[in-house]
Enzyme design. Structure first.
Site, PDB file in Angstrom:
ATOM      1  N   GLY A 178       0.812  -1.218   0.000  1.00 27.68           N
ATOM      2  CA  GLY A 178       0.000   0.000   0.000  1.00 27.68           C
ATOM      3  C   GLY A 178       0.844   1.266   0.000  1.00 27.68           C
ATOM      4  O   GLY A 178       0.418   2.284   0.536  1.00 27.68           O
ATOM      5  N   ARG A 237       1.398   3.421  -2.164  1.00 31.94           N
ATOM      6  CA  ARG A 237       0.857   4.578  -2.873  1.00 31.94           C
ATOM      7  C   ARG A 237      -0.167   5.334  -2.017  1.00 31.94           C
ATOM      8  O   ARG A 237      -0.559   6.441  -2.328  1.00 31.94           O
ATOM      9  CB  ARG A 237       0.163   4.126  -4.167  1.00 31.94           C
ATOM     10  CG  ARG A 237       1.114   3.740  -5.273  1.00 31.94           C
ATOM     11  CD  ARG A 237       1.502   4.992  -6.062  1.00 31.94           C
ATOM     12  NE  ARG A 237       2.498   4.725  -7.063  1.00 31.94           N
ATOM     13  CZ  ARG A 237       2.236   4.366  -8.317  1.00 31.94           C
ATOM     14  NH1 ARG A 237       1.002   4.182  -8.707  1.00 31.94           N
ATOM     15  NH2 ARG A 237       3.212   4.178  -9.173  1.00 31.94           N
ATOM     16  N   VAL A 269      -0.799   6.363   4.214  1.00 26.63           N
ATOM     17  CA  VAL A 269      -0.025   5.755   5.303  1.00 26.63           C
ATOM     18  C   VAL A 269       1.194   5.012   4.749  1.00 26.63           C
ATOM     19  O   VAL A 269       2.313   5.181   5.240  1.00 26.63           O
ATOM     20  CB  VAL A 269      -0.916   4.815   6.141  1.00 26.63           C
ATOM     21  CG1 VAL A 269      -0.088   4.029   7.142  1.00 26.63           C
ATOM     22  CG2 VAL A 269      -1.996   5.615   6.854  1.00 26.63           C
ATOM     23  N   GLY A 270       0.970   4.213   3.711  1.00 25.99           N
ATOM     24  CA  GLY A 270       2.079   3.447   3.129  1.00 25.99           C
ATOM     25  C   GLY A 270       3.182   4.367   2.617  1.00 25.99           C
ATOM     26  O   GLY A 270       4.376   4.091   2.812  1.00 25.99           O
ATOM     27  N   SER A 291      -9.265   2.795  14.541  1.00 23.89           N
ATOM     28  CA  SER A 291      -9.966   3.022  15.808  1.00 23.89           C
ATOM     29  C   SER A 291     -11.448   2.670  15.710  1.00 23.89           C
ATOM     30  O   SER A 291     -12.121   2.543  16.736  1.00 23.89           O
ATOM     31  CB  SER A 291      -9.809   4.479  16.245  1.00 23.89           C
ATOM     32  OG  SER A 291     -10.278   5.349  15.242  1.00 23.89           O
ATOM     33  N   CYS A 292     -11.963   2.477  14.491  1.00 26.28           N
ATOM     34  CA  CYS A 292     -13.395   2.138  14.369  1.00 26.28           C
ATOM     35  C   CYS A 292     -13.681   0.684  14.731  1.00 26.28           C
ATOM     36  O   CYS A 292     -14.834   0.265  14.715  1.00 26.28           O
ATOM     37  CB  CYS A 292     -13.933   2.491  12.996  1.00 26.28           C
ATOM     38  SG  CYS A 292     -13.325   1.419  11.710  1.00 26.28           S
ATOM     39  N   TYR A 304     -16.235  -2.024   7.372  1.00 27.45           N
ATOM     40  CA  TYR A 304     -14.788  -1.772   7.448  1.00 27.45           C
ATOM     41  C   TYR A 304     -14.234  -2.280   8.780  1.00 27.45           C
ATOM     42  O   TYR A 304     -13.176  -2.938   8.826  1.00 27.45           O
ATOM     43  CB  TYR A 304     -14.559  -0.265   7.310  1.00 27.45           C
ATOM     44  CG  TYR A 304     -13.123   0.183   7.365  1.00 27.45           C
ATOM     45  CD1 TYR A 304     -12.257  -0.079   6.309  1.00 27.45           C
ATOM     46  CD2 TYR A 304     -12.639   0.896   8.456  1.00 27.45           C
ATOM     47  CE1 TYR A 304     -10.936   0.360   6.342  1.00 27.45           C
ATOM     48  CE2 TYR A 304     -11.321   1.337   8.495  1.00 27.45           C
ATOM     49  CZ  TYR A 304     -10.474   1.066   7.439  1.00 27.45           C
ATOM     50  OH  TYR A 304      -9.177   1.502   7.486  1.00 27.45           O
ATOM     51  N   LYS A 344     -11.362  -5.137   9.576  1.00 22.32           N
ATOM     52  CA  LYS A 344     -10.160  -4.855  10.362  1.00 22.32           C
ATOM     53  C   LYS A 344     -10.058  -5.775  11.586  1.00 22.32           C
ATOM     54  O   LYS A 344      -8.965  -6.214  11.952  1.00 22.32           O
ATOM     55  CB  LYS A 344     -10.135  -3.381  10.792  1.00 22.32           C
ATOM     56  CG  LYS A 344      -9.875  -2.420   9.625  1.00 22.32           C
ATOM     57  CD  LYS A 344      -8.465  -2.592   9.102  1.00 22.32           C
ATOM     58  CE  LYS A 344      -8.111  -1.623   8.003  1.00 22.32           C
ATOM     59  NZ  LYS A 344      -6.768  -1.872   7.442  1.00 22.32           N
ATOM     60  N   PRO A 382      -4.446   2.810  14.601  1.00 17.20           N
ATOM     61  CA  PRO A 382      -4.297   4.265  14.540  1.00 17.20           C
ATOM     62  C   PRO A 382      -5.626   4.989  14.735  1.00 17.20           C
ATOM     63  O   PRO A 382      -6.687   4.472  14.403  1.00 17.20           O
ATOM     64  CB  PRO A 382      -3.768   4.508  13.128  1.00 17.20           C
ATOM     65  CG  PRO A 382      -4.248   3.356  12.332  1.00 17.20           C
ATOM     66  CD  PRO A 382      -4.452   2.203  13.278  1.00 17.20           C
ATOM     67  N   THR A 383      -5.528   6.202  15.258  1.00 12.81           N
ATOM     68  CA  THR A 383      -6.698   7.060  15.360  1.00 12.81           C
ATOM     69  C   THR A 383      -7.012   7.638  13.971  1.00 12.81           C
ATOM     70  O   THR A 383      -6.393   7.265  12.979  1.00 12.81           O
ATOM     71  CB  THR A 383      -6.410   8.161  16.402  1.00 12.81           C
ATOM     72  OG1 THR A 383      -7.631   8.806  16.719  1.00 12.81           O
ATOM     73  CG2 THR A 383      -5.383   9.166  15.903  1.00 12.81           C
TER      74      THR A 383
END
Ligand code: GFB
Length: 313
Positions: free
Chosen positions: A11, A13, A16-17, A109-110, A137, A141, A164-165
């Protein structure tokens, strides 16, 4: 992980990646492999296995995911569930099969229940109902976390999961409908200033509370945790600071230089009322974020301005 280790950033691109990739470059890692989604569809099991067989990475940052804001999550649950289940299952299984030394999986965080006690502790995972707007989602996760833990338990693999938040930063998605709140409002306030609009509309009531982290700070945390964290239990990564969506809108208006009114579209969902991570596990290990929200919004605005030609189309 040493400077010669073969590292795969899945990831790279994405926001985060690419931040993790920049961090690895800054640290002098010369043996980093990447693939764009055009070159390698991570939903394709055969292709992922071939990639791992060919490159034999020793360390994997699993930052590839289908992501989006509250509306996109609500409208495309099948894509969010299927794509993420496939991407993470393929990469985690291939990492086991091809003897990856250590893998870091990025959650969200969700994953925590909508009404879990705040700030959200790692122990709250699976203790109640999820927020419906991003349930698909979140379920994907959670499955990724459980896969990492299962490979740890059954095969002794060093697969860790980081939560992560809410994130923003360089290379974010500034789509007016599908983006997360911060990039969406940066764009909306910018366009309102350019077009001399008297009012900018913010979705929902403005009262939900959110915690925002600059993606390069998350990348620093991931680099730190790849070297310092070994437990199968998930670990939160946040700033410990929260703002209401209305406060965020004022901050963004300030950075952009918009002086008009702020209105609300209450037909749009608020989502979870509050989402603040308890990051004390991370802080105890010695990691703290660097970028203030104001500073980060300024950097994100520069990023948006550098890509404005693309978004103006
Ligand atoms: O960033 P956001 O889409 O994500 O929305 P969530 C945060 C809050 O900002 C919600 C409000 O209360 C939105 O109603 N908001 C106000 C807006 N104006 C806007 C706007 O123009 N665009 C957007 N997007 N929101 C996400 C999940 O939830 O959290 C993802 O959907 C992911 O799956 C992410 O987990 C971390 O914080 O509500």
């Amino acid at each position: 992980m040493n400077k010669d280790s073969k590292i795969y950033v899945a990831g790279y691109r994405g926001m985060v990646g690419s931040a993790i990739y920049r961090k690895l470059q800054r640290e002098g890692h010369a043996n980093v492999v990447v693939s764009s989604s055009a070159e390698l569809d991570l939903r394709n099991t055969i292709a992922v296995n071939e990639f791992f067989k060919e490159h034999e990475p020793e360390y994997v940052f699993l930052a590839a995911a289908k992501v989006g804001g509250i509306l996109a999550n609500n409208i495309y649950p099948a894509d969010f569930l299927y794509d993420n289940l496939m991407i993470q299952s393929n990469v985690i299984e291939a990492s086991y099969r091809y003897n990856v030394e250590k893998l870091l999986f990025l959650g969200s965080s969700c994953i925590y229940p909508k009404f879990a006690p705040q700030p959200l502790q790692e122990e709250s995972l699976l203790s109640g109902y999820l927020e419906p707007t991003n349930e698909a989602y979140a379920i994907a996760k959670i499955a990724g976390i459980k896969l990492c833990q299962a490979y740890h338990k059954q095969y002794g693999k060093r697969f860790i999961s980081v939560m992560p938040t809410n994130l923003y930063g360089i290379g974010d998605n500034y789509h007016s409908e599908n983006a997360h709140v911060l990039p969406a409002l940066l764009r909306r306030f910018h366009e309102a200033r350019e077009n001399h609009l008297e009012e900018v509309t913010v979705w929902g009531s403005g009262t939900p509370l959110r915690e925002f982290m600059f993606a390069d700070d998350l990348a620093e945390a991931c680099y730190f945790l790849m070297q310092r964290y070994e437990k199968p239990e998930i670990i939160n990564v946040g700033t410990g600071e929260e703002v209401s969506i209305l406060e965020l809108a004022h901050l963004i208006a300030d950075v952009v230089g918009y002086n008009g009114r702020i209105g609300f579209d209450r037909t749009k969902p608020d989502g979870t009322p509050r989402k603040l991570l308890d990051s004390s596990r991370l802080h105890t290990l010695g990691f703290h974020h660097q970028t203030s929200l104001k500073e980060g919004i300024n950097l994100a605005y520069q990023d948006f301005m550098s890509k404005i030609a693309v978004y103006a189309k």
